[in-house]
Design an enzyme around this catalytic site. Structure first.
Site, PDB file in Angstrom:
ATOM      1  N   LYS A  59       0.824  -1.211   0.000  1.00 33.16           N
ATOM      2  CA  LYS A  59       0.000   0.000   0.000  1.00 33.16           C
ATOM      3  C   LYS A  59       0.856   1.258   0.000  1.00 33.16           C
ATOM      4  O   LYS A  59       1.875   1.333   0.691  1.00 33.16           O
ATOM      5  CB  LYS A  59      -0.876   0.038   1.252  1.00 33.16           C
ATOM      6  N   GLY A 104     -10.576  -2.651   8.936  1.00 32.04           N
ATOM      7  CA  GLY A 104     -10.256  -2.817  10.350  1.00 32.04           C
ATOM      8  C   GLY A 104     -11.466  -2.803  11.256  1.00 32.04           C
ATOM      9  O   GLY A 104     -11.325  -2.783  12.474  1.00 32.04           O
TER      10      GLY A 104
END
Lengths: 192, 293
Positions: free
Chosen positions: B80, B152
């Protein structure tokens, strides 16, 4: 004629679309019982480790191996070629192992080295074939009985046939050129 | 021989279809992911749940971690970079990662501009909440799209919202008459030529995965039935009590997403899933999905 396409993981929908354009009945294969009554089987590109573990998890591996030994025509592209090969360097997975070829995985490097190349494939005629190589394998060696169908300009072997088994390091299913699929169907029909 | 073409970029994404891409933070986890049948791994310094807990600025991972993971597994390795941080993506390309995720999970480096991804040979995947956002990213060069979901969170609700928004708008565009396409493009803030293409083909021009909140095999299969081509699992695996077993179960559920008996079978005895968050209890400024446009 009914052709199965192994649909554990990878670009199986693209193979199904190519076969449908050629007017053939197709069936995605994920489970053992879906292997019955097929005239041929395509093992698509994808991740060979992923496809292999899904095949093992659902007991497809032994059955596909025995179908190949009993003469069911099969066509493996990229990961499919890796899985058909008897010998694979750098393999953490179990191959089907029915073609007398030695294959090297990720032979050209990582994704940044993936490439397109125009390939002469004499059995398909004069027009070069659009070769799409994605983290592709290569054929290091083919035993007797294996015919190399395509080579890159530097001589690297990238497609092979052994009786009714066909394998390519590149992805005909990502192109609009249906000649290699047609060639496979001709093998299935006994015309090649 | 030509490298870095649109065909080989989108082609790699096509090879990932029907598979599960797992977040990993070290070589050992990467190995577990590969053995479980992951089609790729995402190399990170922290999984999103830990990024969320730590707060502060989240950046590209240390190259040492990424290299260790690349040396350990043979499947594709993704990493990322921050939204708009084109130097982080240059670094990732130089390291040789196979795919870059320009990700809202990291703290954006540019709140106005995304990376012009056509400048790179390595393919990019980007998050989206609706079709307009997906098409803007594709026009900038994203070779693969994923829902943003809410990373998350362990809560699938946002991924479902985003996937339904994308698929619903595609269905609507197919039924839109030619003279209404420009208005649609204007309203979505999407490039006209891509809107017109979807009107004709009825599908996105690139692969579309689900991401952000997948925690169980049933979550993965839900996203596949809603039209995802495959699934990213971030914190869902290595924040659960038994990562090996859960990873394998999610891989199987993604392949057999239309087979409830198999999903039932693989859902047995998985241990604890990751703890989930109610999206309404996450303060608005901490929602990751609203990063990027």
């Amino acid at each position: 004629m009914k052709i199965g396409v192994l649909a554990s993981q990878g670009a199986f929908a693209e193979h199904i679309a190519a076969l449908q354009q050629l007017g053939v009945e197709t069936l995605p294969v994920r489970l053992l019982e879906e292997l019955t009554g097929l005239d041929g089987l395509i093992i698509p590109g994808g991740e060979s480790t992923s496809i292999s573990s899904l095949m093992l998890g659902y007991n497809l591996m032994d059955e596909i191996r025995s179908l190949a030994k009993n003469g069911l025509p099969m066509f493996g592209t990229c990961a499919g070629m890796i899985l058909l090969a008897k010998r694979v360097s750098d393999l953490s997975v179990e191959p089907i192992g029915v073609m007398e070829i030695t294959v090297k995985r990720n032979a050209f490097g990582r994704q940044k080295d993936s490439f397109e190349a125009k390939l002469p494939i004499p059995v398909l005629g004069e027009k070069p074939f659009p070769g799409i190589f994605i983290r592709a394998p290569l054929i290091e060696h083919g035993n007797s009985g294996v015919e190399i169908l395509a080579r890159l300009a530097d001589g690297t072997s990238v497609a092979a046939r052994q009786e009714k088994l066909l394998a390519s390091a590149f992805h005909p299913e990502l192109t609009n050129d249906l000649r290699l699929h047609q060639y496979f169907l001709d093998i299935v029909a006994g015309r090649q | 021989m030509e490298t870095g073409t649109w065909k080989v970029k989108t082609g790699l994404a096509q090879m990932l279809k029907g598979g599960v891409i797992m977040d990993v933070v070290n070589a050992e986890q990467a190995k577990i992911a590969q053995e479980a049948g992951a089609c790729a791994v995402m190399a990170l310094e922290r999984v999103p749940a830990d990024i969320r807990a730590a707060g502060g600025v989240a950046r590209m991972a240390d190259p040492t971690i990424i290299e260790a993971i690349m040396e350990t597994v043979s499947i594709p390795v993704m990493a990322k970079c921050r939204i708009g941080h084109f130097v982080e993506s240059q670094v990732l390309e130089a390291l040789g990662v196979d795919f870059i995720d320009e990700s809202e999970v990291l703290t954006p480096a540019d709140e106005t501009h995304h990376i012009w991804k056509h400048d790179f040979k390595v393919p990019f995947v980007c998050g989206c909440r609706d079709l307009g956002e997906a098409l803007r990213r594709i026009r900038e060069g994203a070779a693969m799209i994923r829902t943003k979901g809410e990373a998350g969170s362990g809560n699938i609700v946002e991924a479902v919202r985003h996937m339904r928004a994308v698929m619903g708008s595609i269905r609507k565009l197919v039924d839109t008459s030619q003279e209404e396409l420009m208005t649609q493009a204007k309203e979505m803030g999407a490039p006209f030529e891509l809107v017109a293409e979807i009107h004709t083909t009825g599908k996105l021009p690139v692969v579309n995965f689900a991401a952000g909140g997948v925690a169980t095999p049933a979550d993965a299969a839900l996203m596949m039935q809603l039209g995802a081509d495959g699934v990213f699992v971030g914190s869902g695996i290595f924040k659960s009590s038994n990562p090996e077993v859960r990873a394998k179960a999610i891989v199987k559920a993604t392949t057999h997403f239309q087979d409830p008996k198999i999903i039932a079978e693989v859902s047995k005895n998985l241990g604890e899933a990751m703890p989930g968050l109610d999206i309404k209890q996450i303060p608005t400024e901490e929602l990751l999905a609203s990063r990027g446009w």
